[in-house]
Design a protein around this motif. Structure first.
Motif, PDB file in Angstrom:
ATOM      1  N   SER A 110       0.850  -1.192   0.000  1.00 51.80           N
ATOM      2  CA  SER A 110       0.000   0.000   0.000  1.00 51.80           C
ATOM      3  C   SER A 110       0.882   1.237   0.000  1.00 51.80           C
ATOM      4  O   SER A 110       2.072   1.178   0.315  1.00 51.80           O
ATOM      5  CB  SER A 110      -0.955  -0.008   1.198  1.00 51.80           C
ATOM      6  OG  SER A 110      -0.251  -0.210   2.389  1.00 51.80           O
ATOM      7  N   ARG A 111       0.265   2.358  -0.375  1.00 51.14           N
ATOM      8  CA  ARG A 111       1.003   3.618  -0.452  1.00 51.14           C
ATOM      9  C   ARG A 111       0.698   4.475   0.760  1.00 51.14           C
ATOM     10  O   ARG A 111      -0.440   4.551   1.203  1.00 51.14           O
ATOM     11  CB  ARG A 111       0.604   4.392  -1.699  1.00 51.14           C
ATOM     12  CG  ARG A 111       1.000   3.708  -2.983  1.00 51.14           C
ATOM     13  CD  ARG A 111       0.650   4.606  -4.180  1.00 51.14           C
ATOM     14  NE  ARG A 111       1.110   4.017  -5.402  1.00 51.14           N
ATOM     15  CZ  ARG A 111       2.331   4.202  -5.916  1.00 51.14           C
ATOM     16  NH1 ARG A 111       3.191   4.958  -5.283  1.00 51.14           N
ATOM     17  NH2 ARG A 111       2.673   3.635  -7.034  1.00 51.14           N
ATOM     18  N   LYS A 112       1.729   5.106   1.271  1.00 54.56           N
ATOM     19  CA  LYS A 112       1.564   6.088   2.332  1.00 54.56           C
ATOM     20  C   LYS A 112       1.854   7.449   1.718  1.00 54.56           C
ATOM     21  O   LYS A 112       2.886   7.633   1.067  1.00 54.56           O
ATOM     22  CB  LYS A 112       2.528   5.834   3.488  1.00 54.56           C
ATOM     23  CG  LYS A 112       2.108   4.733   4.408  1.00 54.56           C
ATOM     24  CD  LYS A 112       2.946   4.776   5.655  1.00 54.56           C
ATOM     25  CE  LYS A 112       2.146   4.216   6.803  1.00 54.56           C
ATOM     26  NZ  LYS A 112       2.812   4.421   8.066  1.00 54.56           N
TER      27      LYS A 112
ATOM     28  N   ALA B 159      10.334  20.984  12.078  1.00 56.41           N
ATOM     29  CA  ALA B 159       9.314  20.389  11.221  1.00 56.41           C
ATOM     30  C   ALA B 159       9.971  19.868   9.949  1.00 56.41           C
ATOM     31  O   ALA B 159      10.823  20.542   9.357  1.00 56.41           O
ATOM     32  CB  ALA B 159       8.248  21.414  10.876  1.00 56.41           C
ATOM     33  N   ILE B 160       9.612  18.645   9.559  1.00 58.26           N
ATOM     34  CA  ILE B 160      10.144  18.051   8.335  1.00 58.26           C
ATOM     35  C   ILE B 160       9.002  17.423   7.552  1.00 58.26           C
ATOM     36  O   ILE B 160       7.910  17.219   8.076  1.00 58.26           O
ATOM     37  CB  ILE B 160      11.207  16.969   8.637  1.00 58.26           C
ATOM     38  CG1 ILE B 160      10.621  15.856   9.519  1.00 58.26           C
ATOM     39  CG2 ILE B 160      12.445  17.569   9.272  1.00 58.26           C
ATOM     40  CD1 ILE B 160      11.519  14.660   9.692  1.00 58.26           C
ATOM     41  N   THR B 161       9.259  17.129   6.282  1.00 55.80           N
ATOM     42  CA  THR B 161       8.283  16.423   5.455  1.00 55.80           C
ATOM     43  C   THR B 161       8.763  14.983   5.289  1.00 55.80           C
ATOM     44  O   THR B 161       9.884  14.746   4.849  1.00 55.80           O
ATOM     45  CB  THR B 161       8.143  17.095   4.077  1.00 55.80           C
ATOM     46  OG1 THR B 161       7.717  18.440   4.269  1.00 55.80           O
ATOM     47  CG2 THR B 161       7.126  16.357   3.216  1.00 55.80           C
ATOM     48  N   ILE B 162       7.917  14.046   5.650  1.00 53.43           N
ATOM     49  CA  ILE B 162       8.212  12.635   5.464  1.00 53.43           C
ATOM     50  C   ILE B 162       7.671  12.262   4.089  1.00 53.43           C
ATOM     51  O   ILE B 162       6.495  12.447   3.800  1.00 53.43           O
ATOM     52  CB  ILE B 162       7.554  11.778   6.567  1.00 53.43           C
ATOM     53  CG1 ILE B 162       8.097  12.216   7.926  1.00 53.43           C
ATOM     54  CG2 ILE B 162       7.802  10.297   6.321  1.00 53.43           C
ATOM     55  CD1 ILE B 162       7.374  11.610   9.099  1.00 53.43           C
ATOM     56  N   GLU B 163       8.561  11.781   3.226  1.00 50.83           N
ATOM     57  CA  GLU B 163       8.206  11.518   1.837  1.00 50.83           C
ATOM     58  C   GLU B 163       7.203  10.371   1.704  1.00 50.83           C
ATOM     59  O   GLU B 163       7.124   9.494   2.556  1.00 50.83           O
ATOM     60  CB  GLU B 163       9.462  11.195   1.033  1.00 50.83           C
ATOM     61  CG  GLU B 163      10.437  12.340   0.959  1.00 50.83           C
ATOM     62  CD  GLU B 163      11.658  12.000   0.128  1.00 50.83           C
ATOM     63  OE1 GLU B 163      11.632  10.986  -0.605  1.00 50.83           O
ATOM     64  OE2 GLU B 163      12.639  12.748   0.225  1.00 50.83           O
TER      65      GLU B 163
ATOM     66  N   VAL C 180       4.564   0.650   1.517  1.00 52.37           N
ATOM     67  CA  VAL C 180       4.808  -0.209   2.669  1.00 52.37           C
ATOM     68  C   VAL C 180       4.193  -1.580   2.406  1.00 52.37           C
ATOM     69  O   VAL C 180       3.177  -1.711   1.714  1.00 52.37           O
ATOM     70  CB  VAL C 180       4.245   0.378   3.983  1.00 52.37           C
ATOM     71  CG1 VAL C 180       4.979   1.635   4.369  1.00 52.37           C
ATOM     72  CG2 VAL C 180       2.776   0.643   3.877  1.00 52.37           C
ATOM     73  N   LEU C 181       4.828  -2.591   2.945  1.00 55.10           N
ATOM     74  CA  LEU C 181       4.347  -3.959   2.803  1.00 55.10           C
ATOM     75  C   LEU C 181       3.708  -4.377   4.119  1.00 55.10           C
ATOM     76  O   LEU C 181       4.302  -4.225   5.181  1.00 55.10           O
ATOM     77  CB  LEU C 181       5.506  -4.892   2.475  1.00 55.10           C
ATOM     78  CG  LEU C 181       5.182  -6.376   2.379  1.00 55.10           C
ATOM     79  CD1 LEU C 181       4.207  -6.646   1.243  1.00 55.10           C
ATOM     80  CD2 LEU C 181       6.445  -7.170   2.198  1.00 55.10           C
TER      81      LEU C 181
END
Length: 94
Positions: free
Chosen positions: A53-55, A68-72, A76-77
């Motif tokens: 699936s996509r996150k 603050a950061i951006t998680i790309e 995920v399996l």
């Protein structure tokens, strides 16, 4: 349990040579890997399903600095056990 343990169990239960059992196991893993890389779902009756699936990208925070950061975005399996496996693990009669 390791891959070597699986090879030994295959060898003992089917009677193949250790080399043939290892080749068979590697072949199965290779097919599963290729299918998952292509985004396919693998459903094994009586065992469970492997789902890719996509996150989406999201905002997060660096726990050390509080920045603050951006998680790309990423894939995920996940594994969802089937009811037969779940019941066996919990000691329930099948």
């Amino acid at each position: 349990m390791t891959k070597t343990d699986l090879v030994e169990k295959i060898q003992a239960s089917i009677g193949l040579s250790r080399k043939d059992a290892a080749v068979m196991l590697e072949s199965v893993f290779s097919i599963m890997k290729e299918s998952l890389e292509a985004g396919e779902t693998i459903k094994i009756s009586g065992f469970g399903s492997f789902v890719v699936s996509r996150k989406a990208a999201r905002r997060g925070r660096n726990p050390q600095t509080g920045e603050a950061i951006t998680i790309e975005a990423r894939k995920v399996l996940t594994f969802k056990p089937g009811s037969v496996l779940r019941d066996a693990i919990n000691g329930e009669a099948v």
